[in-house]
Design a protein around this motif. Structure first.
Motif, PDB file in Angstrom:
ATOM      1  N   GLN A 285     -26.902  -1.577   3.922  1.00  0.00           N
ATOM      2  CA  GLN A 285     -26.513  -0.188   3.753  1.00  0.00           C
ATOM      3  C   GLN A 285     -25.030  -0.109   3.428  1.00  0.00           C
ATOM      4  OE1 GLN A 285     -27.639   2.275   7.018  1.00  0.00           O
ATOM      5  NE2 GLN A 285     -26.653   4.095   6.187  1.00  0.00           N
ATOM      6  N   VAL A 286     -24.716   0.641   2.397  1.00  0.00           N
ATOM      7  CA  VAL A 286     -23.320   0.763   1.970  1.00  0.00           C
ATOM      8  C   VAL A 286     -22.553   1.646   2.942  1.00  0.00           C
ATOM      9  CG1 VAL A 286     -21.782   1.638   0.180  1.00  0.00           C
ATOM     10  CG2 VAL A 286     -23.856   0.405  -0.461  1.00  0.00           C
ATOM     11  N   GLN A 287     -21.386   1.172   3.312  1.00  0.00           N
ATOM     12  CA  GLN A 287     -20.475   1.974   4.139  1.00  0.00           C
ATOM     13  C   GLN A 287     -19.102   1.991   3.499  1.00  0.00           C
ATOM     14  OE1 GLN A 287     -20.649   0.495   8.260  1.00  0.00           O
ATOM     15  NE2 GLN A 287     -21.552   2.470   8.768  1.00  0.00           N
ATOM     16  N   LEU A 288     -18.517   3.163   3.473  1.00  0.00           N
ATOM     17  CA  LEU A 288     -17.155   3.348   2.981  1.00  0.00           C
ATOM     18  C   LEU A 288     -16.361   4.020   4.090  1.00  0.00           C
ATOM     19  CD1 LEU A 288     -17.976   4.788  -0.565  1.00  0.00           C
ATOM     20  CD2 LEU A 288     -17.548   2.406   0.039  1.00  0.00           C
ATOM     21  N   VAL A 289     -15.266   3.406   4.492  1.00  0.00           N
ATOM     22  CA  VAL A 289     -14.476   3.934   5.595  1.00  0.00           C
ATOM     23  C   VAL A 289     -13.038   4.100   5.129  1.00  0.00           C
ATOM     24  CG1 VAL A 289     -13.687   3.591   7.949  1.00  0.00           C
ATOM     25  CG2 VAL A 289     -15.980   2.822   7.274  1.00  0.00           C
ATOM     26  N   GLU A 290     -12.592   5.367   5.095  1.00  0.00           N
ATOM     27  CA  GLU A 290     -11.224   5.661   4.659  1.00  0.00           C
ATOM     28  C   GLU A 290     -10.265   5.645   5.837  1.00  0.00           C
ATOM     29  OE1 GLU A 290     -13.823   8.706   2.266  1.00  0.00           O
ATOM     30  OE2 GLU A 290     -13.726   7.882   4.300  1.00  0.00           O
ATOM     31  N   SER A 291      -9.016   5.373   5.526  1.00  0.00           N
ATOM     32  CA  SER A 291      -7.945   5.464   6.518  1.00  0.00           C
ATOM     33  C   SER A 291      -6.628   5.668   5.780  1.00  0.00           C
ATOM     34  CB  SER A 291      -7.884   4.208   7.381  1.00  0.00           C
ATOM     35  OG  SER A 291      -7.616   3.068   6.581  1.00  0.00           O
ATOM     36  N   GLY A 292      -5.590   6.032   6.542  1.00  0.00           N
ATOM     37  CA  GLY A 292      -4.261   6.133   5.961  1.00  0.00           C
ATOM     38  C   GLY A 292      -3.751   7.535   5.715  1.00  0.00           C
ATOM     39  N   GLY A 293      -4.567   8.539   5.973  1.00  0.00           N
ATOM     40  CA  GLY A 293      -4.101   9.901   5.782  1.00  0.00           C
ATOM     41  C   GLY A 293      -3.067  10.286   6.832  1.00  0.00           C
ATOM     42  N   GLY A 294      -2.462  11.458   6.639  1.00  0.00           N
ATOM     43  CA  GLY A 294      -1.477  11.925   7.592  1.00  0.00           C
ATOM     44  C   GLY A 294      -0.656  13.070   7.043  1.00  0.00           C
ATOM     45  N   LEU A 295       0.430  13.360   7.745  1.00  0.00           N
ATOM     46  CA  LEU A 295       1.345  14.438   7.369  1.00  0.00           C
ATOM     47  C   LEU A 295       2.604  13.821   6.772  1.00  0.00           C
ATOM     48  CD1 LEU A 295       2.307  17.410   7.466  1.00  0.00           C
ATOM     49  CD2 LEU A 295       3.105  16.952   9.796  1.00  0.00           C
ATOM     50  N   VAL A 296       3.006  14.317   5.617  1.00  0.00           N
ATOM     51  CA  VAL A 296       4.188  13.799   4.948  1.00  0.00           C
ATOM     52  C   VAL A 296       4.928  14.952   4.280  1.00  0.00           C
ATOM     53  CG1 VAL A 296       2.938  13.309   2.808  1.00  0.00           C
ATOM     54  CG2 VAL A 296       4.997  11.992   3.363  1.00  0.00           C
ATOM     55  N   GLN A 297       6.228  14.816   4.136  1.00  0.00           N
ATOM     56  CA  GLN A 297       7.012  15.844   3.453  1.00  0.00           C
ATOM     57  C   GLN A 297       6.873  15.692   1.934  1.00  0.00           C
ATOM     58  OE1 GLN A 297      11.048  15.527   4.949  1.00  0.00           O
ATOM     59  NE2 GLN A 297      10.644  17.167   6.418  1.00  0.00           N
ATOM     60  N   ALA A 298       7.072  16.782   1.249  1.00  0.00           N
ATOM     61  CA  ALA A 298       7.045  16.744  -0.216  1.00  0.00           C
ATOM     62  C   ALA A 298       8.026  15.698  -0.728  1.00  0.00           C
ATOM     63  CB  ALA A 298       7.389  18.118  -0.779  1.00  0.00           C
ATOM     64  N   GLY A 299       7.576  14.943  -1.717  1.00  0.00           N
ATOM     65  CA  GLY A 299       8.378  13.855  -2.261  1.00  0.00           C
ATOM     66  C   GLY A 299       8.109  12.519  -1.611  1.00  0.00           C
ATOM     67  N   GLY A 300       7.386  12.536  -0.501  1.00  0.00           N
ATOM     68  CA  GLY A 300       7.088  11.311   0.217  1.00  0.00           C
ATOM     69  C   GLY A 300       5.893  10.561  -0.339  1.00  0.00           C
ATOM     70  N   SER A 301       5.501   9.505   0.381  1.00  0.00           N
ATOM     71  CA  SER A 301       4.423   8.625  -0.070  1.00  0.00           C
ATOM     72  C   SER A 301       3.438   8.351   1.052  1.00  0.00           C
ATOM     73  CB  SER A 301       4.996   7.289  -0.551  1.00  0.00           C
ATOM     74  OG  SER A 301       5.874   7.456  -1.642  1.00  0.00           O
ATOM     75  N   LEU A 302       2.201   8.074   0.663  1.00  0.00           N
ATOM     76  CA  LEU A 302       1.162   7.614   1.569  1.00  0.00           C
ATOM     77  C   LEU A 302       0.293   6.623   0.825  1.00  0.00           C
ATOM     78  CD1 LEU A 302      -0.219  10.819   3.393  1.00  0.00           C
ATOM     79  CD2 LEU A 302       0.987   8.910   4.460  1.00  0.00           C
ATOM     80  N   ARG A 303      -0.317   5.699   1.561  1.00  0.00           N
ATOM     81  CA  ARG A 303      -1.309   4.810   0.971  1.00  0.00           C
ATOM     82  C   ARG A 303      -2.618   4.947   1.719  1.00  0.00           C
ATOM     83  NH1 ARG A 303      -1.654  -1.754   0.306  1.00  0.00           N
ATOM     84  NH2 ARG A 303      -2.129  -1.625   2.542  1.00  0.00           N
ATOM     85  N   LEU A 304      -3.647   5.340   0.995  1.00  0.00           N
ATOM     86  CA  LEU A 304      -4.980   5.446   1.560  1.00  0.00           C
ATOM     87  C   LEU A 304      -5.739   4.144   1.326  1.00  0.00           C
ATOM     88  CD1 LEU A 304      -6.027   9.013   0.359  1.00  0.00           C
ATOM     89  CD2 LEU A 304      -4.689   8.353   2.374  1.00  0.00           C
ATOM     90  N   SER A 305      -6.599   3.797   2.270  1.00  0.00           N
ATOM     91  CA  SER A 305      -7.445   2.618   2.149  1.00  0.00           C
ATOM     92  C   SER A 305      -8.901   3.018   2.281  1.00  0.00           C
ATOM     93  CB  SER A 305      -7.108   1.595   3.241  1.00  0.00           C
ATOM     94  OG  SER A 305      -5.763   1.172   3.146  1.00  0.00           O
ATOM     95  N   CYS A 306      -9.755   2.285   1.592  1.00  0.00           N
ATOM     96  CA  CYS A 306     -11.197   2.490   1.679  1.00  0.00           C
ATOM     97  C   CYS A 306     -11.844   1.118   1.842  1.00  0.00           C
ATOM     98  CB  CYS A 306     -11.722   3.185   0.437  1.00  0.00           C
ATOM     99  SG  CYS A 306     -13.529   3.263   0.325  1.00  0.00           S
ATOM    100  N   ALA A 307     -12.333   0.830   3.034  1.00  0.00           N
ATOM    101  CA  ALA A 307     -13.000  -0.437   3.308  1.00  0.00           C
ATOM    102  C   ALA A 307     -14.483  -0.295   2.975  1.00  0.00           C
ATOM    103  CB  ALA A 307     -12.813  -0.822   4.758  1.00  0.00           C
ATOM    104  N   ALA A 308     -14.942  -1.139   2.067  1.00  0.00           N
ATOM    105  CA  ALA A 308     -16.327  -1.063   1.586  1.00  0.00           C
ATOM    106  C   ALA A 308     -17.148  -2.227   2.133  1.00  0.00           C
ATOM    107  CB  ALA A 308     -16.347  -1.072   0.072  1.00  0.00           C
ATOM    108  N   SER A 309     -18.379  -1.944   2.525  1.00  0.00           N
ATOM    109  CA  SER A 309     -19.251  -3.001   3.039  1.00  0.00           C
ATOM    110  C   SER A 309     -20.701  -2.676   2.722  1.00  0.00           C
ATOM    111  CB  SER A 309     -19.065  -3.157   4.547  1.00  0.00           C
ATOM    112  OG  SER A 309     -19.416  -1.965   5.218  1.00  0.00           O
TER     113      SER A 309
END
Length: 124
Positions: A1-25
């Motif tokens: 069974q396919v599973q996709l699990v995201e992580s890495g979201g959050g609160l950031v100020q305008a102009g900032g950066s974030l990296r999201l991850s998606c672990a697939a199995s």
């Protein structure tokens, strides 16, 4: 069974950066397209970016070109979305999605598997 699990979201100020991850199995993804969608409150879920697992070619919606980068790590079975120069209008729940088959697709109905989503909030 396919599973996709995201992580890495959050609160950031305008102009900032974030990296999201998606672990697939659950299967081999070599013939799959992996994508990121997002959904802001009161709006439809919209396509953000996609990557072809085999070869690594990418495709972006116009509003994120030059700011977001989608990539994958074959050894970790993980897809990333690096988001730079974030704007308040990028605020949304971000979803990872996967589909088998040929050709680039941007419609949500064309993706077979979805993660649970991760919240990204950009303050002004």
């Amino acid at each position: 069974q396919v599973q996709l699990v995201e992580s890495g979201g959050g609160l950031v100020q305008a102009g900032g950066s974030l990296r999201l991850s998606c672990a697939a199995s659950g299967r081999t993804f070599s013939n799959y397209f992996m994508a990121w969608f997002r959904q802001a409150p009161g709006k439809e879920r919209e396509f953000v970016a996609a990557i072809r697992w085999s070869g690594g070619s990418t495709y972006y919606t116009d509003s994120v070109k030059g700011r977001f980068t989608i990539s994958r790590d074959n050894t970790k079975n993980t897809v990333y979305l690096q988001m730079n120069s974030l704007k308040p209008e990028d605020t949304a729940v971000y979803y990872c999605a996967a589909r088998a088959g040929l050709g680039w697709r941007t419609g949500r109905d064309e993706y077979d598997y979805w993660g649970q989503g991760t919240q990204v909030t950009v303050s002004s």
